[in-house]
Design a protein around this motif. Sequence first.
Motif, PDB file in Angstrom:
ATOM      1  N   LEU A  47      84.612  83.638  72.890  1.00 57.59           N
ATOM      2  CA  LEU A  47      84.703  82.192  73.009  1.00 57.59           C
ATOM      3  C   LEU A  47      83.763  81.526  72.014  1.00 57.59           C
ATOM      4  O   LEU A  47      82.566  81.821  71.985  1.00 57.59           O
ATOM      5  CB  LEU A  47      84.332  81.753  74.430  1.00 57.59           C
ATOM      6  N   GLY A  48      84.312  80.636  71.204  1.00 60.96           N
ATOM      7  CA  GLY A  48      83.523  79.890  70.233  1.00 60.96           C
ATOM      8  C   GLY A  48      83.484  78.420  70.579  1.00 60.96           C
ATOM      9  O   GLY A  48      84.226  77.939  71.442  1.00 60.96           O
ATOM     10  N   LEU A  49      82.635  77.672  69.884  1.00 63.76           N
ATOM     11  CA  LEU A  49      82.430  76.254  70.154  1.00 63.76           C
ATOM     12  C   LEU A  49      82.287  75.497  68.839  1.00 63.76           C
ATOM     13  O   LEU A  49      81.520  75.902  67.962  1.00 63.76           O
ATOM     14  CB  LEU A  49      81.166  76.073  71.003  1.00 63.76           C
ATOM     15  N   LEU A  50      83.035  74.403  68.725  1.00 67.08           N
ATOM     16  CA  LEU A  50      82.922  73.503  67.588  1.00 67.08           C
ATOM     17  C   LEU A  50      82.731  72.089  68.118  1.00 67.08           C
ATOM     18  O   LEU A  50      83.528  71.622  68.937  1.00 67.08           O
ATOM     19  CB  LEU A  50      84.177  73.557  66.715  1.00 67.08           C
ATOM     20  N   GLY A  51      81.680  71.410  67.670  1.00 65.69           N
ATOM     21  CA  GLY A  51      81.447  70.032  68.054  1.00 65.69           C
ATOM     22  C   GLY A  51      81.465  69.132  66.832  1.00 65.69           C
ATOM     23  O   GLY A  51      80.864  69.461  65.806  1.00 65.69           O
ATOM     24  N   VAL A  52      82.159  67.993  66.942  1.00 66.13           N
ATOM     25  CA  VAL A  52      82.286  67.056  65.836  1.00 66.13           C
ATOM     26  C   VAL A  52      81.503  65.787  66.162  1.00 66.13           C
ATOM     27  O   VAL A  52      81.640  65.223  67.243  1.00 66.13           O
ATOM     28  CB  VAL A  52      83.761  66.703  65.570  1.00 66.13           C
TER      29      VAL A  52
ATOM     30  N   GLY B 174      83.106  58.039  71.298  1.00 67.51           N
ATOM     31  CA  GLY B 174      84.154  57.038  71.188  1.00 67.51           C
ATOM     32  C   GLY B 174      85.508  57.596  70.819  1.00 67.51           C
ATOM     33  O   GLY B 174      86.505  56.879  70.845  1.00 67.51           O
ATOM     34  N   GLY B 175      85.551  58.865  70.447  1.00 61.21           N
ATOM     35  CA  GLY B 175      86.807  59.479  70.043  1.00 61.21           C
ATOM     36  C   GLY B 175      87.571  60.030  71.229  1.00 61.21           C
ATOM     37  O   GLY B 175      87.091  60.057  72.363  1.00 61.21           O
ATOM     38  N   VAL B 176      88.781  60.489  70.952  1.00 60.56           N
ATOM     39  CA  VAL B 176      89.611  61.149  71.948  1.00 60.56           C
ATOM     40  C   VAL B 176      90.245  62.378  71.311  1.00 60.56           C
ATOM     41  O   VAL B 176      90.178  62.583  70.096  1.00 60.56           O
ATOM     42  CB  VAL B 176      90.702  60.206  72.515  1.00 60.56           C
ATOM     43  N   LYS B 177      90.867  63.177  72.149  1.00 55.78           N
ATOM     44  CA  LYS B 177      91.403  64.466  71.727  1.00 55.78           C
ATOM     45  C   LYS B 177      92.509  64.355  70.690  1.00 55.78           C
ATOM     46  O   LYS B 177      92.820  65.329  69.993  1.00 55.78           O
ATOM     47  CB  LYS B 177      91.907  65.242  72.942  1.00 55.78           C
ATOM     48  N   GLU B 178      93.118  63.177  70.582  1.00 51.68           N
ATOM     49  CA  GLU B 178      94.245  62.998  69.655  1.00 51.68           C
ATOM     50  C   GLU B 178      93.810  62.738  68.221  1.00 51.68           C
ATOM     51  O   GLU B 178      94.655  62.635  67.335  1.00 51.68           O
ATOM     52  CB  GLU B 178      95.129  61.833  70.132  1.00 51.68           C
ATOM     53  N   GLN B 179      92.524  62.610  67.959  1.00 52.49           N
ATOM     54  CA  GLN B 179      92.041  62.267  66.625  1.00 52.49           C
ATOM     55  C   GLN B 179      91.475  63.510  65.928  1.00 52.49           C
ATOM     56  O   GLN B 179      92.139  64.548  65.883  1.00 52.49           O
ATOM     57  CB  GLN B 179      91.023  61.127  66.755  1.00 52.49           C
ATOM     58  N   VAL B 180      90.279  63.424  65.367  1.00 52.92           N
ATOM     59  CA  VAL B 180      89.760  64.512  64.545  1.00 52.92           C
ATOM     60  C   VAL B 180      89.597  65.817  65.323  1.00 52.92           C
ATOM     61  O   VAL B 180      89.818  66.901  64.776  1.00 52.92           O
ATOM     62  CB  VAL B 180      88.424  64.100  63.880  1.00 52.92           C
ATOM     63  N   ALA B 181      89.229  65.739  66.599  1.00 56.39           N
ATOM     64  CA  ALA B 181      89.081  66.969  67.384  1.00 56.39           C
ATOM     65  C   ALA B 181      90.409  67.713  67.459  1.00 56.39           C
ATOM     66  O   ALA B 181      90.454  68.949  67.374  1.00 56.39           O
ATOM     67  CB  ALA B 181      88.573  66.647  68.787  1.00 56.39           C
TER      68      ALA B 181
ATOM     69  N   TYR C 292      86.483  63.968  58.530  1.00 55.07           N
ATOM     70  CA  TYR C 292      87.458  63.892  59.614  1.00 55.07           C
ATOM     71  C   TYR C 292      88.896  63.963  59.124  1.00 55.07           C
ATOM     72  O   TYR C 292      89.779  64.338  59.894  1.00 55.07           O
ATOM     73  CB  TYR C 292      87.334  62.567  60.369  1.00 55.07           C
ATOM     74  N   TRP C 293      89.134  63.522  57.861  1.00 57.99           N
ATOM     75  CA  TRP C 293      90.534  63.332  57.500  1.00 57.99           C
ATOM     76  C   TRP C 293      90.880  63.611  56.043  1.00 57.99           C
ATOM     77  O   TRP C 293      92.044  63.927  55.744  1.00 57.99           O
ATOM     78  CB  TRP C 293      90.976  61.903  57.837  1.00 57.99           C
ATOM     79  N   VAL C 294      89.933  63.498  55.102  1.00 54.65           N
ATOM     80  CA  VAL C 294      90.276  63.719  53.695  1.00 54.65           C
ATOM     81  C   VAL C 294      90.678  65.189  53.515  1.00 54.65           C
ATOM     82  O   VAL C 294      89.882  66.090  53.786  1.00 54.65           O
ATOM     83  CB  VAL C 294      89.090  63.368  52.776  1.00 54.65           C
ATOM     84  N   PRO C 295      91.900  65.453  53.084  1.00 59.79           N
ATOM     85  CA  PRO C 295      92.400  66.833  53.069  1.00 59.79           C
ATOM     86  C   PRO C 295      91.477  67.827  52.363  1.00 59.79           C
ATOM     87  O   PRO C 295      91.248  68.931  52.876  1.00 59.79           O
ATOM     88  CB  PRO C 295      93.754  66.710  52.363  1.00 59.79           C
ATOM     89  N   GLU C 296      90.949  67.467  51.199  1.00 59.08           N
ATOM     90  CA  GLU C 296      90.120  68.442  50.480  1.00 59.08           C
ATOM     91  C   GLU C 296      88.828  68.748  51.233  1.00 59.08           C
ATOM     92  O   GLU C 296      88.308  69.868  51.183  1.00 59.08           O
ATOM     93  CB  GLU C 296      89.809  67.942  49.068  1.00 59.08           C
TER      94      GLU C 296
ATOM     95  N   SER D 148      79.487  67.379  60.889  1.00 60.69           N
ATOM     96  CA  SER D 148      78.960  66.011  60.836  1.00 60.69           C
ATOM     97  C   SER D 148      78.228  65.668  62.133  1.00 60.69           C
ATOM     98  O   SER D 148      78.478  64.632  62.752  1.00 60.69           O
ATOM     99  CB  SER D 148      80.094  65.011  60.562  1.00 60.69           C
ATOM    100  N   MET D 149      77.304  66.532  62.539  1.00 62.02           N
ATOM    101  CA  MET D 149      76.611  66.373  63.815  1.00 62.02           C
ATOM    102  C   MET D 149      75.881  65.040  63.899  1.00 62.02           C
ATOM    103  O   MET D 149      75.216  64.620  62.954  1.00 62.02           O
ATOM    104  CB  MET D 149      75.620  67.523  64.008  1.00 62.02           C
ATOM    105  N   PHE D 150      76.038  64.385  65.046  1.00 65.30           N
ATOM    106  CA  PHE D 150      75.416  63.090  65.318  1.00 65.30           C
ATOM    107  C   PHE D 150      74.545  63.246  66.549  1.00 65.30           C
ATOM    108  O   PHE D 150      75.030  63.608  67.623  1.00 65.30           O
ATOM    109  CB  PHE D 150      76.505  62.041  65.550  1.00 65.30           C
ATOM    110  N   ASN D 151      73.255  63.020  66.396  1.00 68.09           N
ATOM    111  CA  ASN D 151      72.303  63.143  67.493  1.00 68.09           C
ATOM    112  C   ASN D 151      72.265  61.809  68.237  1.00 68.09           C
ATOM    113  O   ASN D 151      71.494  60.911  67.906  1.00 68.09           O
ATOM    114  CB  ASN D 151      70.931  63.513  66.941  1.00 68.09           C
ATOM    115  N   SER D 152      73.112  61.677  69.245  1.00 67.80           N
ATOM    116  CA  SER D 152      73.292  60.393  69.933  1.00 67.80           C
ATOM    117  C   SER D 152      71.993  59.861  70.511  1.00 67.80           C
ATOM    118  O   SER D 152      71.728  58.651  70.447  1.00 67.80           O
ATOM    119  CB  SER D 152      74.331  60.541  71.047  1.00 67.80           C
ATOM    120  N   GLY D 153      71.174  60.734  71.090  1.00 68.17           N
ATOM    121  CA  GLY D 153      69.932  60.282  71.676  1.00 68.17           C
ATOM    122  C   GLY D 153      68.982  59.686  70.654  1.00 68.17           C
ATOM    123  O   GLY D 153      68.412  58.607  70.868  1.00 68.17           O
ATOM    124  N   ARG D 154      68.819  60.372  69.550  1.00 62.52           N
ATOM    125  CA  ARG D 154      67.916  59.872  68.504  1.00 62.52           C
ATOM    126  C   ARG D 154      68.384  58.527  67.970  1.00 62.52           C
ATOM    127  O   ARG D 154      67.571  57.606  67.778  1.00 62.52           O
ATOM    128  CB  ARG D 154      67.820  60.890  67.371  1.00 62.52           C
ATOM    129  N   VAL D 155      69.687  58.378  67.745  1.00 66.20           N
ATOM    130  CA  VAL D 155      70.196  57.128  67.180  1.00 66.20           C
ATOM    131  C   VAL D 155      70.108  55.992  68.187  1.00 66.20           C
ATOM    132  O   VAL D 155      69.716  54.873  67.846  1.00 66.20           O
ATOM    133  CB  VAL D 155      71.630  57.309  66.663  1.00 66.20           C
TER     134      VAL D 155
END
Length: 347
Positions: free
Chosen positions: A139-144, A72-79, A314-318, A168-175
Amino acid sequence: MAHAPAVAADHRQNPFGLVYRGAITKNAPGKVNIHPATYKLNGLDIVANVYTPANYDPAKRYAAIVVAHPNGGVKEQVAGLYAQHLAEQGYVTITADAAYQGGSGGAPRSMDKPANRIEDVHGMADFITRYPGVDEMRLGLLGVCGGGGYALSAAKTDKRFKSVATLSMFNSGRVRRNGFADSQLDTVQARLRQASAARAQEMAGGNILYAGDADMTDAQIAALPFEMYRQGYAYYWRTHAHPSSTFKYTMGSLLDLMRWDASDQIDLIDQPLLMIAGGKADSGYMTDDAFAKATGTTDKALFKIDGASHIETYWVPEYVDAAMGKLTPFFARTLVAGGLIKPKAVI
């Protein structure tokens, strides 16, 4: 610990549409810069943002990191936030809207099939490894969130990725199959029949049915049973809202989602693996399960951010700083020129 309300940029006031705190507002010499890009993936136009480090010189060679956004996210947010922070560490980074979602092409809109999301990750790798100055061997990979589950799936077979990290990995299939925290096990078959009927209707030219599409009041959000969803609605619909971001997905997508699982064949990952989750996240069981099953790599680490929930990472600075405190040395070690330096100890 209580935190002040999230304060984010207004996408209408940011020339790049970014909504996260501290977002780039202009490309300045000697600073991290952002470069909107469009490329083709299986005939579809994919929109992306490439971040280049300070004093970027295309004649030099840089390690690069692909960042996959949440469901549901887009590139302009936490990613984008993490892509920008990683660029500050000297990497060329890319984050793109998933096909059929956000600003990218594809119809019907908001289709959310694992095969597409995994192909999105491969496609970002295709594009960024040809970007001027990028060393394709680093090349590295980060998934949120949901992007974390799809990042794990992509890394199982795509060995261009020399290391992989999830936040904060979310297993979409399981959920989608079992419900959050496996709370809907008794309705799996009924929901599959509903999804089957939705696909039949769609293929017959009828209206496309959607799941997860709700414009909730603040009171309704507060009444949701899981903290991740309460904070998620607040993040995506209030504090970090973006017009291209939506929770909805086609009901027919469930036929694919419910037979998929991020942890299936996860032992194929032999690259260094770092998994990060909030210490009090109610979604943490998904990270724990996948990490335990990732037996194909001897270089893996699990880090829990003390006091953080899923969405707060996603957003709390600390908490963002805490995550970067692990991502920075992880990628520095695993994306070095000439090969991997083995860790002295698991973090």
